[in-house]
Design a protein around this motif. Structure first.
Motif, PDB file in Angstrom:
ATOM      1  N   GLY A  58     -44.915 -85.640 100.808  1.00  9.97           N
ATOM      2  CA  GLY A  58     -44.507 -86.141  99.355  1.00  9.97           C
ATOM      3  C   GLY A  58     -45.601 -85.119  98.292  1.00  9.97           C
ATOM      4  O   GLY A  58     -45.295 -85.419  97.162  1.00  9.97           O
ATOM      5  N   SER A  59     -46.280 -84.130  99.236  1.00 12.39           N
ATOM      6  CA  SER A  59     -47.002 -83.431  98.008  1.00 12.39           C
ATOM      7  C   SER A  59     -46.177 -82.408  97.339  1.00 12.39           C
ATOM      8  O   SER A  59     -45.028 -81.742  97.822  1.00 12.39           O
ATOM      9  CB  SER A  59     -47.844 -82.450  99.036  1.00 12.39           C
ATOM     10  N   PRO A  60     -46.150 -82.255  96.149  1.00  8.48           N
ATOM     11  CA  PRO A  60     -45.327 -81.586  95.225  1.00  8.48           C
ATOM     12  C   PRO A  60     -45.172 -80.060  95.805  1.00  8.48           C
ATOM     13  O   PRO A  60     -46.264 -79.576  96.065  1.00  8.48           O
ATOM     14  CB  PRO A  60     -45.986 -81.704  93.796  1.00  8.48           C
ATOM     15  N   LEU A  88     -38.955 -74.742  97.824  1.00 13.06           N
ATOM     16  CA  LEU A  88     -39.531 -74.927  99.394  1.00 13.06           C
ATOM     17  C   LEU A  88     -40.265 -76.221  99.569  1.00 13.06           C
ATOM     18  O   LEU A  88     -41.564 -76.371  99.483  1.00 13.06           O
ATOM     19  CB  LEU A  88     -40.316 -73.730  99.714  1.00 13.06           C
ATOM     20  N   PRO A  89     -39.512 -77.441  99.676  1.00 16.28           N
ATOM     21  CA  PRO A  89     -40.370 -78.493  99.981  1.00 16.28           C
ATOM     22  C   PRO A  89     -41.249 -78.772 101.065  1.00 16.28           C
ATOM     23  O   PRO A  89     -40.980 -77.819 102.171  1.00 16.28           O
ATOM     24  CB  PRO A  89     -39.048 -79.678  99.975  1.00 16.28           C
ATOM     25  N   VAL A  90     -42.170 -79.678 101.163  1.00 19.31           N
ATOM     26  CA  VAL A  90     -42.781 -79.732 102.529  1.00 19.31           C
ATOM     27  C   VAL A  90     -42.064 -80.685 103.303  1.00 19.31           C
ATOM     28  O   VAL A  90     -41.094 -81.328 103.107  1.00 19.31           O
ATOM     29  CB  VAL A  90     -44.137 -80.752 101.998  1.00 19.31           C
ATOM     30  N   LEU A  91     -42.202 -79.864 104.646  1.00 20.65           N
ATOM     31  CA  LEU A  91     -41.389 -80.496 105.703  1.00 20.65           C
ATOM     32  C   LEU A  91     -42.164 -81.064 106.927  1.00 20.65           C
ATOM     33  O   LEU A  91     -43.412 -80.791 107.079  1.00 20.65           O
ATOM     34  CB  LEU A  91     -40.522 -79.162 106.449  1.00 20.65           C
ATOM     35  N   MET A  96     -48.200 -92.083 106.508  1.00 18.89           N
ATOM     36  CA  MET A  96     -48.910 -90.923 106.688  1.00 18.89           C
ATOM     37  C   MET A  96     -47.914 -89.696 106.274  1.00 18.89           C
ATOM     38  O   MET A  96     -48.166 -88.630 105.494  1.00 18.89           O
ATOM     39  CB  MET A  96     -49.609 -90.631 107.864  1.00 18.89           C
ATOM     40  N   VAL A  97     -46.886 -89.647 107.048  1.00 15.39           N
ATOM     41  CA  VAL A  97     -45.779 -88.517 106.991  1.00 15.39           C
ATOM     42  C   VAL A  97     -45.287 -88.643 105.511  1.00 15.39           C
ATOM     43  O   VAL A  97     -45.231 -87.384 104.775  1.00 15.39           O
ATOM     44  CB  VAL A  97     -44.548 -89.132 107.707  1.00 15.39           C
ATOM     45  N   ASN A  98     -44.872 -89.820 105.136  1.00 11.59           N
ATOM     46  CA  ASN A  98     -44.359 -89.795 103.467  1.00 11.59           C
ATOM     47  C   ASN A  98     -45.348 -89.176 102.376  1.00 11.59           C
ATOM     48  O   ASN A  98     -45.199 -88.431 101.431  1.00 11.59           O
ATOM     49  CB  ASN A  98     -44.184 -91.146 103.223  1.00 11.59           C
TER      50      ASN A  98
END
Ligand code: NAD
Length: 358
Positions: free
Chosen positions: A301-303, A309-312, A295-297
């Protein structure tokens, strides 16, 4: 920061240990407090790091903080554990209570633990990290009493709450990368205003209101009379969660809430209610962790809408900060630094400690 000093975590820990010891604490207590405060700076939460030392020393002088106070168990009834912190260093008494709660949870699978009458317990995520280290899930509700209110309710014009943090911690398949959502229910923690005020920075829009209930960008409104107020995050939702944190901690612990019939001596007393769950009692721990990881991935993993600013994952900003500051040192604004040194000097801390740090 306009003007700052950069201190290594090791040197800063030695200085804090010395200051807390000169404040009357035995070495082991000074070590817990020092680890916690420097750990908060490493995690990027300067609001709960060493900059708070002058406040602690002030509370020591006023006997609103009593050094060398261990936690006392006041109710030991199976899944229910209740503790009194006796106005001792919150970092110590909360650490001791968490250790006992974790041991009990590993025996029986579920614990409701309360702590009242603890001096400021600091960064609540520290206690969530203790739980996930033992593969447990934990939920923490905290209020702040003995202090004037800082946060206005949604649609209110003056302060009626503390910054009432909540923390939710879950283990993942990677032991070193748990989920730690640890947050004030105000838009920012109060200590961040102290840091901004000391650094002479203006606040972004929407964080505080002045004493007339009007929007302001001045962190100074929290440090002069008549005081303004912080706003809750997420409008009615943050306000609702602040109220729940107030009641879950203040009422269930027996420590009381910030309502004005309760005594306020201008210290910082935290109460905390913790629910500890052993997930292995609910299913296979391997499956649970695999599913959490999947679920975390999926979520992270949302672009990113902004490639920079990647999703953290909650807890990730603190880990990144820790890695960076362990390597490059901890920056402290010069005003906070001089306040720490003045407090240290007032306790007779040897100047050689500062010289090596500054
Ligand atoms: P914050 O807003 O910096 O972070 C809140 C949470 O959001 C953290 O879990 C963080 O990992 C997560 N987060 C941040 N950016 C993220 C992103 N881009 N994606 C996903 N997750 C992200 O924290 P805060 O609300 O300012 O609180 C700071 C500290 O103050 C906390 O450690 C809290 O326990 C502490 N605090 C303590 C007291 C007390 O009385 N003891 C009172 C208030 C706050």
């Amino acid at each position: 920061m306009e003007s700052e000093v950069v201190v290594s975590a090791k040197k800063l820990s030695q200085l804090v240990h010395e200051i807390i010891s000169c404040g009357g604490s035995h070495s082991s207590e000074a070590q817990i407090v020092s680890n916690h405060l420097v750990g908060a700076n490493l995690a990027g939460h300067d609001s709960h790091g060493v900059g708070i030392i002058p406040t602690y020393l002030n509370n020591l002088k006023k006997e609103l903080l009593i050094p060398n106070t261990p936690v006392t168990i006041i109710n030991d009834d199976g899944a229910f554990l209740q503790f009194d912190g006796g106005k001792g260093y919150g970092q110590r008494v909360a650490h001791e209570a968490m250790k006992k709660g974790i041991t009990r949870c590993k025996e029986i699978g579920l614990v409701v633990m309360t702590l009242k009458n603890a001096h400021h317990i600091g960064r609540v995520g520290t206690y969530g990290e203790m739980a996930v280290d033992e593969n447990l899930v934990s939920l923490h509700f905290v209020n702040v009493t003995d202090h004037y209110a800082l946060v206005a309710p949604h649609r209110g014009s003056d302060a009626r709450f503390g910054t009432n943090p909540v923390c939710f911690a879950l283990p993942t398949g990677k032991k070193s990368e748990p989920i730690i959502l640890d947050m004030a229910t105000s838009k920012v923690a109060a200590g961040k205003l102290r840091v901004s005020n000391n650094a002479g920075n203006k606040l972004p829009d929407g964080l505080v209101i002045d004493s007339e209930g009007q929007p302001s960008n001045d962190p100074g409104i929290m440090f002069s009379e008549p005081k303004g107020a912080l706003l809750p995050f997420g409008e009615h939702k943050g306000y609702g969660l602040a109220l729940i944190a107030e009641l879950m901690s203040g009422v269930l612990s027996g420590g009381g809430t910030i309502q004005p019939d309760n005594i306020r001596l201008d210290g910082i007393i935290n109460t905390m209610t913790v629910i500890l769950i052993d997930p292995a009692r609910l299913g296979s721990l391997d499956w649970i962790k695999n599913e959490i990881d999947a679920m975390v991935n999926y979520a992270t993993g949302s672009p990113p809408s902004d490639p920079k600013l990647p999703v953290l994952l909650p807890g990730e900003p603190e880990r990144k900060s820790r890695t960076e500051r362990e390597e490059n040192g901890i920056p402290l604004d010069s005003e906070s630094w001089s306040q720490i040194l003045e407090s240290a000097e007032s306790l007779g801390v040897d100047r050689s400690f500062f010289a090596e740090c500054g």
